[in-house]
Design an enzyme around this catalytic site. Sequence first.
Site, PDB file in Angstrom:
ATOM      1  N   TYR A  79       9.349  11.694   1.297  1.00 38.77           N
ATOM      2  CA  TYR A  79       9.782  10.452   1.935  1.00 38.77           C
ATOM      3  C   TYR A  79       9.745  10.571   3.458  1.00 38.77           C
ATOM      4  O   TYR A  79       9.304   9.653   4.160  1.00 38.77           O
ATOM      5  CB  TYR A  79      11.193  10.126   1.451  1.00 38.77           C
ATOM      6  CG  TYR A  79      11.725   8.784   1.886  1.00 38.77           C
ATOM      7  CD1 TYR A  79      11.246   7.605   1.319  1.00 38.77           C
ATOM      8  CD2 TYR A  79      12.724   8.695   2.850  1.00 38.77           C
ATOM      9  CE1 TYR A  79      11.752   6.374   1.703  1.00 38.77           C
ATOM     10  CE2 TYR A  79      13.240   7.468   3.238  1.00 38.77           C
ATOM     11  CZ  TYR A  79      12.748   6.306   2.665  1.00 38.77           C
ATOM     12  OH  TYR A  79      13.243   5.093   3.055  1.00 38.77           O
ATOM     13  N   LYS A 104       7.450   8.239   5.896  1.00 38.58           N
ATOM     14  CA  LYS A 104       8.060   7.376   6.899  1.00 38.58           C
ATOM     15  C   LYS A 104       7.703   7.812   8.323  1.00 38.58           C
ATOM     16  O   LYS A 104       7.651   6.975   9.231  1.00 38.58           O
ATOM     17  CB  LYS A 104       9.576   7.335   6.704  1.00 38.58           C
ATOM     18  CG  LYS A 104      10.006   6.598   5.439  1.00 38.58           C
ATOM     19  CD  LYS A 104       9.505   5.156   5.431  1.00 38.58           C
ATOM     20  CE  LYS A 104      10.121   4.352   4.299  1.00 38.58           C
ATOM     21  NZ  LYS A 104       9.669   2.929   4.313  1.00 38.58           N
TER      22      LYS A 104
END
Length: 282
Positions: A152, A156
């Site tokens: 993640y 991001k």
Amino acid sequence: MRTVIVTGAGQGLGRAHALAFAATGHHVLLNDLSAERLEAVAAQCPAADVMAGDIADWDFAAALIERAVSSTGRLDALVNNAGLARDRMLTNLTEAEWDAVIRVNLKGCAAPLRHAAAHWRAQAKAGAPVDARVVNTTSGAGLLGSVGQANYSAAKAGVAALTQVAAAELLRYGVTVNAIAPSARTAMTEEVFADAMRAPERGFDTMAPENVSPLVVWLASAEAGFVTGRVFEVSGGSISVADGWQPGPAADAGRRWDPAELGPVVRDLLARAPQPAAVYGA
């Protein structure tokens, strides 16, 4: 009436954004994997269309942009909100968990952005005025890293870098590109923010996703044309501008370095550089 696309609009932050845009008189095109969730949100929006599908699919993303343009004759803003988390320590992370998170969070942002950018460039080259906005969704995990979220965090961080590149490339066509790094209580973050799940007995619910939406609506507005290439952290009633990587202290030998002499050089550089912010959970 301005037309805006919101991805991941079936729940959480996307739902809050959709309702906020509708409340301010926008025509919204809502995207999510779940048609059922989309219909429930659209029922609360005076002017809304829905298009269920996989936003990380290149051809579907192109069709989504085309749908917005063909429905209203214009596309004023794109809000890339769709996201997915598969938290795991790096030593236990599977290939499938890596691929899924990178695909939804990064490719799911890049695909609609690419096709929207092509539409706005074609408009500009044809001599039509363009005053468009893109609002991407990164995360504090993408800015600082987060233990247990290597996939993640990487995705991001990619969104933050993509935002900067797109801002530089698209400004000439009348398009601004910014990102938000929100903290809010959603289906994805319910475990992370478990202590904040209960709404306060009175006063301000700082973790409500609706707190994030005003900044998104403003960044998508005509008034926000002077802001581009920025990442804003937003939580509760707090908004801050993130300060990312930039060149720091340097040493130049004027020749090729010998590995044996670099220890003191690196120590000196680190002594003169600011300490990096701590990784979440470290």
